[in-house]
Design a protein around this motif. Structure first.
Motif: not given
Length: 216
Positions: A78, A80, A96, A100-101, A125-127
């Motif tokens: 979770q 960031v 990634s 989570n990001a 898509g999360n980086a």
């Protein structure tokens, strides 16, 4: 060249033998195609246990050194994460799969653009990479659960430490050459204290040099 086999060999012969025990890191680095992130002239050396120059001012750390820094940061699913001096985005791609990001910061606009192109090609898509002075961090995206510096520094700028969430971790290698030491900074309230962990010889981030001391 069989890159899939080269990745497995890297995991078994470089990461496991360097004390990497977190199966999530081993799995992530076995899945991300490192050869996509190095210059075309260096693809045959993508999985060697050596740093690889990406530009005149940016070098990708060896797989084992990078993995040890990530393991020290204890990235949670979770979290960031701020990835400082991401180069062409290999570190961000690996992170990634753990976080989570990922906000990947790079001062070289060409490298940052290349990083985003590769991340998009891999459908990650999360980086995302952003261009800007790496010593300033990305305050608009703060606070971060973890920050990793992809290179050795003399000092950690206060601006980066200030972007940690309470309980957040920052991993940085202080010093240069074989005497450099990986440190884990943990933020507790208003305090951020470094804890030395292990020796690590990784490429230097020149923009983080300490200010010259006054001498009589």
């Amino acid at each position: 060249m069989d890159f899939s086999r080269a990745r497995r060999t890297m995991v078994d012969n470089q990461l496991r033998t360097s004390g990497i025990t977190d199966w999530r890191i081993l799995d992530a680095m076995n899945r991300i195609p490192r050869e996509k992130f190095v210059p075309d002239t260096h693809t045959a050396f993508a999985y060697s246990d050596e740093p690889i120059a990406l530009s005149a001012n940016r070098t990708m750390a060896s797989p084992a050194d990078f993995a040890r820094l990530v393991q020290l940061a204890e990235i949670g699913s979770q979290d960031v994460v701020l990835d400082v001096a991401c180069g062409t985005g290999y570190s961000a791609a690996v992170l990634s799969l753990l976080a989570n990001a990922v906000v990947a910061l790079e001062s070289d606009e060409v490298l940052a653009g290349r990083a985003n192109d590769i991340l998009a090609d891999l459908d990650i898509g999360n980086a995302a990479a952003v261009a800007g002075p790496i010593e300033n961090g990305v305050p608009r995206e703060a606070p971060f659960d973890a920050i990793i510096l992809e290179g050795a520094v003399d000092v950690v700028p206060p601006a980066l430490l200030a972007q940690l969430r309470d309980g957040g971790r920052l991993v940085a290698v202080l010093g240069a050459g074989n005497a450099a030491v990986a440190n884990l900074y943990v933020k507790t309230g208003n305090d951020v204290a470094p804890m030395p962990s292990f020796n690590a010889s990784i490429p230097v981030l020149g923009s983080f040099a300490a200010a010259p001391a006054f001498v009589f």
